[in-house]
Scaffold this motif. Structure first.
Motif, short mmCIF file in Angstrom:
data_model
loop_
_atom_site.label_atom_id
_atom_site.label_comp_id
_atom_site.label_asym_id
_atom_site.label_seq_id
_atom_site.Cartn_x
_atom_site.Cartn_y
_atom_site.Cartn_z
N ASN A 49 0.83 -1.21 0.00
CA ASN A 49 0.00 0.00 0.00
C ASN A 49 0.86 1.26 0.00
O ASN A 49 0.54 2.25 -0.67
CB ASN A 49 -0.93 0.01 1.22
N GLU A 50 1.96 1.22 0.75
CA GLU A 50 2.85 2.38 0.81
C GLU A 50 3.51 2.63 -0.54
O GLU A 50 3.64 3.78 -0.98
CB GLU A 50 3.92 2.17 1.89
N VAL A 51 3.91 1.56 -1.21
CA VAL A 51 4.52 1.70 -2.54
C VAL A 51 3.50 2.24 -3.54
O VAL A 51 3.79 3.16 -4.31
CB VAL A 51 5.07 0.34 -3.01
N ASP A 52 2.28 1.68 -3.53
CA ASP A 52 1.25 2.13 -4.47
C ASP A 52 0.88 3.59 -4.23
O ASP A 52 0.66 4.35 -5.18
CB ASP A 52 0.01 1.25 -4.35
N GLU A 53 0.80 3.98 -2.97
CA GLU A 53 0.48 5.37 -2.65
C GLU A 53 1.58 6.30 -3.16
O GLU A 53 1.30 7.38 -3.70
CB GLU A 53 0.31 5.54 -1.15
N ALA A 54 2.83 5.86 -3.03
CA ALA A 54 3.95 6.68 -3.51
C ALA A 54 3.91 6.82 -5.03
O ALA A 54 4.18 7.90 -5.57
CB ALA A 54 5.27 6.05 -3.08
N ILE A 55 3.57 5.73 -5.73
CA ILE A 55 3.47 5.78 -7.19
C ILE A 55 2.37 6.75 -7.61
O ILE A 55 2.55 7.57 -8.52
CB ILE A 55 3.20 4.38 -7.76
N ASN A 56 1.23 6.66 -6.93
CA ASN A 56 0.11 7.54 -7.27
C ASN A 56 0.45 9.01 -7.00
O ASN A 56 0.11 9.90 -7.79
CB ASN A 56 -1.13 7.14 -6.48
N SER A 153 10.09 -2.76 -9.70
CA SER A 153 10.83 -3.96 -9.29
C SER A 153 10.58 -4.25 -7.82
O SER A 153 10.37 -5.40 -7.43
CB SER A 153 12.33 -3.76 -9.55
N LEU A 154 10.60 -3.19 -7.00
CA LEU A 154 10.31 -3.35 -5.58
C LEU A 154 8.89 -3.87 -5.38
O LEU A 154 8.65 -4.79 -4.60
CB LEU A 154 10.49 -2.01 -4.86
N ARG A 155 7.97 -3.29 -6.11
CA ARG A 155 6.56 -3.70 -5.99
C ARG A 155 6.37 -5.16 -6.40
O ARG A 155 5.63 -5.91 -5.77
CB ARG A 155 5.70 -2.79 -6.87
N ALA A 156 7.05 -5.56 -7.47
CA ALA A 156 6.92 -6.93 -7.96
C ALA A 156 7.41 -7.94 -6.92
O ALA A 156 6.82 -9.02 -6.76
CB ALA A 156 7.70 -7.10 -9.26
N VAL A 157 8.48 -7.60 -6.21
CA VAL A 157 9.00 -8.49 -5.17
C VAL A 157 8.00 -8.62 -4.03
O VAL A 157 7.73 -9.72 -3.53
CB VAL A 157 10.36 -7.97 -4.65
N ILE A 158 7.42 -7.50 -3.61
CA ILE A 158 6.43 -7.54 -2.52
C ILE A 158 5.23 -8.39 -2.93
O ILE A 158 4.73 -9.22 -2.17
CB ILE A 158 5.97 -6.12 -2.15
N VAL A 159 4.77 -8.18 -4.16
CA VAL A 159 3.61 -8.93 -4.66
C VAL A 159 3.91 -10.43 -4.71
O VAL A 159 3.09 -11.26 -4.32
CB VAL A 159 3.20 -8.41 -6.05
N SER A 160 5.11 -10.78 -5.18
CA SER A 160 5.46 -12.20 -5.28
C SER A 160 5.54 -12.85 -3.90
O SER A 160 5.17 -14.01 -3.72
CB SER A 160 6.79 -12.36 -6.02
N MET A 161 6.01 -12.09 -2.90
CA MET A 161 6.09 -12.63 -1.55
C MET A 161 4.71 -12.74 -0.91
O MET A 161 4.48 -13.59 -0.04
CB MET A 161 7.02 -11.76 -0.69
N LEU A 162 3.80 -11.90 -1.35
CA LEU A 162 2.42 -12.01 -0.88
C LEU A 162 1.72 -13.20 -1.52
O LEU A 162 0.74 -13.72 -0.99
CB LEU A 162 1.64 -10.73 -1.22
#
Length: 263
Positions: A49-56, A153-162
């Motif tokens: 959520n923090e990453v997505d908020e930063a992107i937005n 890339s950071l987001r993809a890693v978080i998503v894969s770990m989820l």
């Protein structure tokens, strides 16, 4: 630039958005996220959520600037706008700038993409055509792809770990499933977006074909910078492509190869 494995997530996000996290390869990122969250699903979701908020928020910091182009077109007699309309555009952009937003123009986007590096000649042709026809939506989309590569890339890693299917931040346009249009539902003249929809080809492919004159198209608007297509011509073009025989295809390919060799 080396990065501490124990830096706060906000610090890594900031570096990623500034393009300063190029050394954070996938293995490093996976180790970082694991140390940050201990694999806890709740913490992983919070990080996402923090990453997505930063992107937005990053995306919200830009807007398409049109004032200078419109002013130039008016002075050249190529655009009909009165002084009040121009002033309204100027005031709106000034207000956005005072809010800390950055205006994007075609030259900046093109040069930024060029600095990142074109993927191949096909990509270069598409970007140059988009710049020529002032397709700000396409240029901005391509620029964002490069500018956000590190944080993606950071987001993809978080998503894969989820262990979840990656979702797109809310501000990113998504292609909703719609019923296919009938040909007669398309206007007689339309832009490249509808051309892509009708022909089922990507924008960069259509742009490439406009440069090589492999698809019928026309220029209109200020300085001829608007690319338009006529429905009947595109339908005829699509029909001709479907009816192309094997021998005709081979002949066309040989002709294109010969043309390349002559360059």
């Amino acid at each position: 630039m080396s990065m501490a494995i124990n830096m706060p997530l906000g610090g890594l996000i900031d570096k990623s958005l500034k393009g300063e996290a190029r050394f954070a390869h996938e293995e490093w990122l996976r180790t970082y996220v694991k140390r940050l969250t201990n694999g806890n699903k709740t913490k992983l979701k919070q990080a996402l959520n923090e990453v997505d908020e930063a992107i937005n928020q990053w995306r919200d910091g830009f807007f398409i600037s049109t004032y200078d182009e419109k002013l130039s077109a008016v002075r050249q007699g190529k655009l009909n706008m009165d002084s009040q309309e121009l002033e309204d555009v100027y005031n709106e952009e000034t207000y956005l700038q005072k809010e800390g937003k950055t205006g994007l123009v075609a030259d900046f986007l093109y040069n930024s993409i060029a600095q990142y590096g074109f993927i191949n000649e096909h990509h270069r042709d598409a970007i140059e055509s988009a710049w020529m026809f002032h397709d700000m939506e396409f240029l901005q989309q391509q620029w964002e792809y490069y500018a956000l590569v590190q944080i993606r890339s950071l987001r993809a890693v978080i998503v894969s770990m989820l262990g979840t299917v990656p979702t797109i931040p809310e501000t990113e346009p998504q292609n909703a499933k719609r019923e296919p249009k009938r040909i007669e539902d398309y206007p007689e003249v339309f832009d490249i977006t509808l051309c892509c929809e009708l022909t089922n080809y990507a924008k960069d492919t259509i742009y490439k074909w406009t440069r090589t004159r492999e698809i019928p198209c026309h220029r209109s608007g200020t300085n001829g910078r608007k690319l338009v297509f006529k429905r009947d011509e595109i339908v005829a073009w699509m029909t001709a492509r479907k009816q192309e025989t094997k021998d005709e295809f081979i002949k066309r390919m040989e002709s294109q190869l010969a043309a390349r060799l002559r360059k």
